[in-house]
Design a protein around this motif. Sequence first.
Motif, PDB file in Angstrom:
ATOM      1  N   ARG A  25      -8.911  -7.793   0.893  1.00 28.91           N
ATOM      2  CA  ARG A  25      -8.628  -6.396   1.228  1.00 28.91           C
ATOM      3  C   ARG A  25      -9.703  -5.860   2.158  1.00 28.91           C
ATOM      4  N   SER A  26      -9.273  -4.980   3.023  1.00 32.47           N
ATOM      5  CA  SER A  26     -10.195  -4.355   3.957  1.00 32.47           C
ATOM      6  C   SER A  26     -10.022  -2.845   3.882  1.00 32.47           C
ATOM      7  N   PRO A  27     -11.112  -2.105   3.967  1.00 30.98           N
ATOM      8  CA  PRO A  27     -10.973  -0.649   3.950  1.00 30.98           C
ATOM      9  C   PRO A  27     -10.273  -0.119   5.207  1.00 30.98           C
ATOM     10  N   HIS A  28     -10.143  -0.971   6.223  1.00 34.35           N
ATOM     11  CA  HIS A  28      -9.515  -0.563   7.482  1.00 34.35           C
ATOM     12  C   HIS A  28      -8.102  -1.096   7.629  1.00 34.35           C
ATOM     13  N   GLY A  29      -7.589  -1.783   6.609  1.00 32.68           N
ATOM     14  CA  GLY A  29      -6.258  -2.359   6.681  1.00 32.68           C
ATOM     15  C   GLY A  29      -5.379  -1.869   5.547  1.00 32.68           C
ATOM     16  N   PHE A  30      -4.072  -2.023   5.722  1.00 32.01           N
ATOM     17  CA  PHE A  30      -3.103  -1.615   4.724  1.00 32.01           C
ATOM     18  C   PHE A  30      -2.197  -2.807   4.443  1.00 32.01           C
ATOM     19  N   THR A  58      -0.602  -7.478   6.619  1.00 33.78           N
ATOM     20  CA  THR A  58      -1.658  -6.467   6.704  1.00 33.78           C
ATOM     21  C   THR A  58      -1.493  -5.680   8.002  1.00 33.78           C
ATOM     22  N   THR A 101      -3.187  -2.985  10.612  1.00 33.78           N
ATOM     23  CA  THR A 101      -4.422  -2.359  11.074  1.00 33.78           C
ATOM     24  C   THR A 101      -4.103  -1.531  12.313  1.00 33.78           C
ATOM     25  N   TYR A 102      -4.893  -0.511  12.537  1.00 31.52           N
ATOM     26  CA  TYR A 102      -4.718   0.342  13.704  1.00 31.52           C
ATOM     27  C   TYR A 102      -5.853   0.117  14.680  1.00 31.52           C
ATOM     28  N   VAL A 103      -5.502   0.074  15.967  1.00 34.42           N
ATOM     29  CA  VAL A 103      -6.497   0.001  17.039  1.00 34.42           C
ATOM     30  C   VAL A 103      -6.344   1.317  17.797  1.00 34.42           C
ATOM     31  N   TYR A 104      -7.101   2.300  17.365  1.00 28.43           N
ATOM     32  CA  TYR A 104      -6.948   3.652  17.903  1.00 28.43           C
ATOM     33  C   TYR A 104      -7.242   3.725  19.394  1.00 28.43           C
ATOM     34  N   SER A 107       0.807  -1.236   0.000  1.00 22.03           N
ATOM     35  CA  SER A 107       0.000   0.000   0.000  1.00 22.03           C
ATOM     36  C   SER A 107       0.834   1.277   0.000  1.00 22.03           C
TER      37      SER A 107
END
Length: 70
Positions: A37-42, A18, A20-23, A7
């Motif tokens: 693919r996920s819109p929340h992952g890179f 992949t 992902t963020y856990v804010y 990405s």
Amino acid sequence: MLDRQCSKSTCQREAVATLTYVYADSMAVVGPLAPERSPHGFDLCADHADRLSAPQGWRVVRHQTLGTGR
């Protein structure tokens, strides 16, 4: 082969992980490449996954797949 690219904007390498963020927990989580693919992952190549750093106060959590040595 899933045939997905990293990405990062100028990277053309094959994605292997992949991110992902856990804010809520101030965490960046790097794991095996998600099946879809996920819109929340890179998706990241091996180099970018290994070099990933997080902002001060955040943790980077790296999940490994058994048998890969990573």
